[in-house]
Design a protein around this motif. Structure first.
Motif, PDB file in Angstrom:
ATOM      1  N   ILE A 112       0.838  -1.203   0.000  1.00 33.69           N
ATOM      2  CA  ILE A 112       0.000   0.000   0.000  1.00 33.69           C
ATOM      3  C   ILE A 112       0.871   1.249   0.000  1.00 33.69           C
ATOM      4  O   ILE A 112       0.639   2.200  -0.767  1.00 33.69           O
ATOM      5  CB  ILE A 112      -0.938  -0.006   1.220  1.00 33.69           C
ATOM      6  CG1 ILE A 112      -1.961  -1.146   1.085  1.00 33.69           C
ATOM      7  CG2 ILE A 112      -1.658   1.337   1.362  1.00 33.69           C
ATOM      8  CD1 ILE A 112      -2.851  -1.322   2.309  1.00 33.69           C
ATOM      9  N   LEU A 113       1.895   1.269   0.860  1.00 28.58           N
ATOM     10  CA  LEU A 113       2.806   2.420   0.890  1.00 28.58           C
ATOM     11  C   LEU A 113       3.541   2.568  -0.436  1.00 28.58           C
ATOM     12  O   LEU A 113       3.760   3.690  -0.918  1.00 28.58           O
ATOM     13  CB  LEU A 113       3.814   2.254   2.035  1.00 28.58           C
ATOM     14  CG  LEU A 113       3.256   2.370   3.455  1.00 28.58           C
ATOM     15  CD1 LEU A 113       4.348   2.077   4.472  1.00 28.58           C
ATOM     16  CD2 LEU A 113       2.673   3.758   3.689  1.00 28.58           C
ATOM     17  N   GLY A 114       3.914   1.427  -1.034  1.00 25.10           N
ATOM     18  CA  GLY A 114       4.597   1.492  -2.327  1.00 25.10           C
ATOM     19  C   GLY A 114       3.722   2.074  -3.408  1.00 25.10           C
ATOM     20  O   GLY A 114       4.167   2.861  -4.248  1.00 25.10           O
ATOM     21  N   ALA A 115       2.435   1.701  -3.409  1.00 23.25           N
ATOM     22  CA  ALA A 115       1.495   2.247  -4.387  1.00 23.25           C
ATOM     23  C   ALA A 115       1.330   3.750  -4.201  1.00 23.25           C
ATOM     24  O   ALA A 115       1.313   4.515  -5.176  1.00 23.25           O
ATOM     25  CB  ALA A 115       0.145   1.543  -4.260  1.00 23.25           C
ATOM     26  N   ILE A 116       1.211   4.185  -2.935  1.00 21.98           N
ATOM     27  CA  ILE A 116       1.093   5.623  -2.662  1.00 21.98           C
ATOM     28  C   ILE A 116       2.333   6.353  -3.131  1.00 21.98           C
ATOM     29  O   ILE A 116       2.258   7.455  -3.718  1.00 21.98           O
ATOM     30  CB  ILE A 116       0.864   5.852  -1.152  1.00 21.98           C
ATOM     31  CG1 ILE A 116      -0.498   5.288  -0.738  1.00 21.98           C
ATOM     32  CG2 ILE A 116       0.952   7.334  -0.813  1.00 21.98           C
ATOM     33  CD1 ILE A 116      -0.743   5.333   0.755  1.00 21.98           C
ATOM     34  N   ASN A 117       3.497   5.760  -2.911  1.00 18.70           N
ATOM     35  CA  ASN A 117       4.743   6.371  -3.355  1.00 18.70           C
ATOM     36  C   ASN A 117       4.782   6.507  -4.873  1.00 18.70           C
ATOM     37  O   ASN A 117       5.261   7.520  -5.409  1.00 18.70           O
ATOM     38  CB  ASN A 117       5.926   5.532  -2.874  1.00 18.70           C
ATOM     39  CG  ASN A 117       7.258   6.191  -3.174  1.00 18.70           C
ATOM     40  OD1 ASN A 117       7.677   7.120  -2.499  1.00 18.70           O
ATOM     41  ND2 ASN A 117       7.942   5.707  -4.196  1.00 18.70           N
ATOM     42  N   GLN A 118       4.274   5.507  -5.596  1.00 18.45           N
ATOM     43  CA  GLN A 118       4.237   5.588  -7.055  1.00 18.45           C
ATOM     44  C   GLN A 118       3.265   6.665  -7.524  1.00 18.45           C
ATOM     45  O   GLN A 118       3.533   7.362  -8.506  1.00 18.45           O
ATOM     46  CB  GLN A 118       3.868   4.231  -7.643  1.00 18.45           C
ATOM     47  CG  GLN A 118       4.969   3.191  -7.499  1.00 18.45           C
ATOM     48  CD  GLN A 118       4.646   1.885  -8.217  1.00 18.45           C
ATOM     49  OE1 GLN A 118       3.546   1.705  -8.740  1.00 18.45           O
ATOM     50  NE2 GLN A 118       5.604   0.971  -8.251  1.00 18.45           N
ATOM     51  N   TYR A 119       2.141   6.829  -6.820  1.00 16.49           N
ATOM     52  CA  TYR A 119       1.215   7.920  -7.144  1.00 16.49           C
ATOM     53  C   TYR A 119       1.922   9.274  -7.013  1.00 16.49           C
ATOM     54  O   TYR A 119       1.807  10.138  -7.886  1.00 16.49           O
ATOM     55  CB  TYR A 119       0.008   7.894  -6.207  1.00 16.49           C
ATOM     56  CG  TYR A 119      -1.045   6.872  -6.545  1.00 16.49           C
ATOM     57  CD1 TYR A 119      -1.516   6.722  -7.847  1.00 16.49           C
ATOM     58  CD2 TYR A 119      -1.594   6.059  -5.559  1.00 16.49           C
ATOM     59  CE1 TYR A 119      -2.490   5.778  -8.150  1.00 16.49           C
ATOM     60  CE2 TYR A 119      -2.574   5.123  -5.855  1.00 16.49           C
ATOM     61  CZ  TYR A 119      -3.013   4.988  -7.151  1.00 16.49           C
ATOM     62  OH  TYR A 119      -3.974   4.060  -7.449  1.00 16.49           O
ATOM     63  N   LEU A 120       2.642   9.456  -5.902  1.00 16.49           N
ATOM     64  CA  LEU A 120       3.338  10.719  -5.671  1.00 16.49           C
ATOM     65  C   LEU A 120       4.411  10.960  -6.724  1.00 16.49           C
ATOM     66  O   LEU A 120       4.632  12.093  -7.163  1.00 16.49           O
ATOM     67  CB  LEU A 120       3.963  10.719  -4.263  1.00 16.49           C
ATOM     68  CG  LEU A 120       2.974  10.691  -3.090  1.00 16.49           C
ATOM     69  CD1 LEU A 120       3.723  10.600  -1.773  1.00 16.49           C
ATOM     70  CD2 LEU A 120       2.088  11.928  -3.107  1.00 16.49           C
ATOM     71  N   TRP A 166       4.503 -12.867  -5.673  1.00 12.52           N
ATOM     72  CA  TRP A 166       4.275 -12.372  -7.036  1.00 12.52           C
ATOM     73  C   TRP A 166       3.888 -10.899  -7.035  1.00 12.52           C
ATOM     74  O   TRP A 166       4.320 -10.130  -7.901  1.00 12.52           O
ATOM     75  CB  TRP A 166       3.181 -13.205  -7.709  1.00 12.52           C
ATOM     76  CG  TRP A 166       3.717 -14.482  -8.299  1.00 12.52           C
ATOM     77  CD1 TRP A 166       3.535 -15.743  -7.833  1.00 12.52           C
ATOM     78  CD2 TRP A 166       4.547 -14.597  -9.455  1.00 12.52           C
ATOM     79  NE1 TRP A 166       4.191 -16.659  -8.619  1.00 12.52           N
ATOM     80  CE2 TRP A 166       4.825 -15.978  -9.631  1.00 12.52           C
ATOM     81  CE3 TRP A 166       5.092 -13.688 -10.352  1.00 12.52           C
ATOM     82  CZ2 TRP A 166       5.613 -16.456 -10.675  1.00 12.52           C
ATOM     83  CZ3 TRP A 166       5.873 -14.159 -11.394  1.00 12.52           C
ATOM     84  CH2 TRP A 166       6.131 -15.521 -11.546  1.00 12.52           C
ATOM     85  N   LEU A 167       3.077 -10.474  -6.063  1.00 11.20           N
ATOM     86  CA  LEU A 167       2.694  -9.069  -5.983  1.00 11.20           C
ATOM     87  C   LEU A 167       3.917  -8.183  -5.725  1.00 11.20           C
ATOM     88  O   LEU A 167       4.078  -7.117  -6.337  1.00 11.20           O
ATOM     89  CB  LEU A 167       1.662  -8.864  -4.863  1.00 11.20           C
ATOM     90  CG  LEU A 167       0.263  -9.427  -5.117  1.00 11.20           C
ATOM     91  CD1 LEU A 167      -0.593  -9.285  -3.866  1.00 11.20           C
ATOM     92  CD2 LEU A 167      -0.391  -8.712  -6.290  1.00 11.20           C
ATOM     93  N   THR A 168       4.773  -8.631  -4.814  1.00 12.24           N
ATOM     94  CA  THR A 168       5.981  -7.865  -4.511  1.00 12.24           C
ATOM     95  C   THR A 168       6.926  -7.829  -5.700  1.00 12.24           C
ATOM     96  O   THR A 168       7.549  -6.800  -5.992  1.00 12.24           O
ATOM     97  CB  THR A 168       6.701  -8.477  -3.294  1.00 12.24           C
ATOM     98  OG1 THR A 168       5.782  -8.613  -2.209  1.00 12.24           O
ATOM     99  CG2 THR A 168       7.860  -7.587  -2.847  1.00 12.24           C
ATOM    100  N   LEU A 169       7.026  -8.944  -6.413  1.00  7.06           N
ATOM    101  CA  LEU A 169       7.870  -9.003  -7.609  1.00  7.06           C
ATOM    102  C   LEU A 169       7.356  -8.034  -8.683  1.00  7.06           C
ATOM    103  O   LEU A 169       8.140  -7.289  -9.294  1.00  7.06           O
ATOM    104  CB  LEU A 169       7.899 -10.428  -8.153  1.00  7.06           C
ATOM    105  CG  LEU A 169       8.729 -10.679  -9.419  1.00  7.06           C
ATOM    106  CD1 LEU A 169      10.196 -10.366  -9.173  1.00  7.06           C
ATOM    107  CD2 LEU A 169       8.563 -12.114  -9.889  1.00  7.06           C
ATOM    108  N   ILE A 170       6.040  -8.036  -8.899  1.00  8.11           N
ATOM    109  CA  ILE A 170       5.447  -7.133  -9.891  1.00  8.11           C
ATOM    110  C   ILE A 170       5.676  -5.680  -9.489  1.00  8.11           C
ATOM    111  O   ILE A 170       6.009  -4.830 -10.323  1.00  8.11           O
ATOM    112  CB  ILE A 170       3.946  -7.428 -10.049  1.00  8.11           C
ATOM    113  CG1 ILE A 170       3.753  -8.801 -10.697  1.00  8.11           C
ATOM    114  CG2 ILE A 170       3.254  -6.341 -10.880  1.00  8.11           C
ATOM    115  CD1 ILE A 170       2.310  -9.278 -10.701  1.00  8.11           C
ATOM    116  N   TYR A 171       5.493  -5.393  -8.188  1.00  3.29           N
ATOM    117  CA  TYR A 171       5.744  -4.032  -7.709  1.00  3.29           C
ATOM    118  C   TYR A 171       7.178  -3.602  -7.991  1.00  3.29           C
ATOM    119  O   TYR A 171       7.431  -2.474  -8.438  1.00  3.29           O
ATOM    120  CB  TYR A 171       5.454  -3.938  -6.211  1.00  3.29           C
ATOM    121  CG  TYR A 171       6.059  -2.711  -5.574  1.00  3.29           C
ATOM    122  CD1 TYR A 171       5.499  -1.453  -5.778  1.00  3.29           C
ATOM    123  CD2 TYR A 171       7.213  -2.799  -4.796  1.00  3.29           C
ATOM    124  CE1 TYR A 171       6.068  -0.319  -5.210  1.00  3.29           C
ATOM    125  CE2 TYR A 171       7.777  -1.677  -4.221  1.00  3.29           C
ATOM    126  CZ  TYR A 171       7.202  -0.442  -4.433  1.00  3.29           C
ATOM    127  OH  TYR A 171       7.772   0.674  -3.877  1.00  3.29           O
TER     128      TYR A 171
END
Length: 213
Positions: A112-120, A166-171
């Motif tokens: 979740i934090l990684g997704a927010i970071n990508q948004y920013l 797999w989710l972490t790898l894709i991220y």
């Protein structure tokens, strides 16, 4: 370039964690948890140190171009994922036995934090040019996956670890690709600004030279 290195290191860390979880979904032993914790800790430290260095060397003056876009004086983006990675890494490395069963939740939180970071990051890079719509899709999917993992934990634990791997790898892959793409977008914009400045300078010089009969 240092921001690129920080993002790329974070991406490589996520890829390494993803591979570990995919390869050893049933093996939630202390050694693997500690290894994942150390990887997250190092990734977070690199992000925070890069942020501190970039903030220290940021321009004290705010400068805008002819289109009103800020070209100097930008403060670096606060390392949300970096702080989260340090906390997560320290917990996993120092207290692995306590958090083995909670690993699914903490990795969901870091997604979740990684997704927010990508948004920013996307919002930040938009000042340098247009960002394609598909850039928003991957962080949205990662955000939804992280929320789902926390709200609806999967059973058995081995299956959860495999899916999270797999989710972490894709991220990690998305983070690496975005880092390189955003770096090239910024470099292209800077080159355009340099060419524009040279063109304006040449026009100014030409106007100052008196015409001769």
């Amino acid at each position: 370039m240092k921001i690129l290195q920080s993002s790329f290191f974070r991406a490589l860390t996520a890829i390494a964690v993803g591979v570990l979880l995919i390869k050893y979904p049933d093996n939630t032993v202390t050694g693997i948890v500690i290894t994942i914790g150390v990887l997250f800790l190092l990734s977070g430290l690199v992000s925070v140190l890069t942020y501190i260095n970039a903030r220290r060397h940021a321009s004290e003056y705010t400068i805008y171009d002819a289109q009103g876009r800020q070209i100097a004086g930008q403060m670096p983006m606060f390392p949300i994922v970096g702080i989260g990675s340090i906390i997560l890494g320290a917990i996993l490395a120092l207290m692995p036995e306590t958090f083995i069963n909670a690993l699914m939740y903490v990795i969901g939180a870091i997604l979740i934090l990684g997704a927010i970071n990508q948004y920013l990051a996307i919002i930040s890079i938009r000042r340098y040019g247009t960002v394609a719509f598909w850039y928003w899709i991957c962080p949205t999917l990662i955000l939804l996956a992280g929320i789902y993992v926390i709200l609806r934990p999967m059973e058995p634990l081995s299956m959860a670890m495999y899916v999270l791997g797999w989710l972490t790898l894709i991220y990690g892959i998305v983070e690496a690709l975005n880092s390189m793409m955003f770096y090239f977008i910024k470099r292209r914009w800077e080159k355009e600004q340099e060419e524009l400045a040279k063109s304006l300078e040449q026009e100014t010089v030409a106007e100052e030279i008196p015409a001769t009969d």
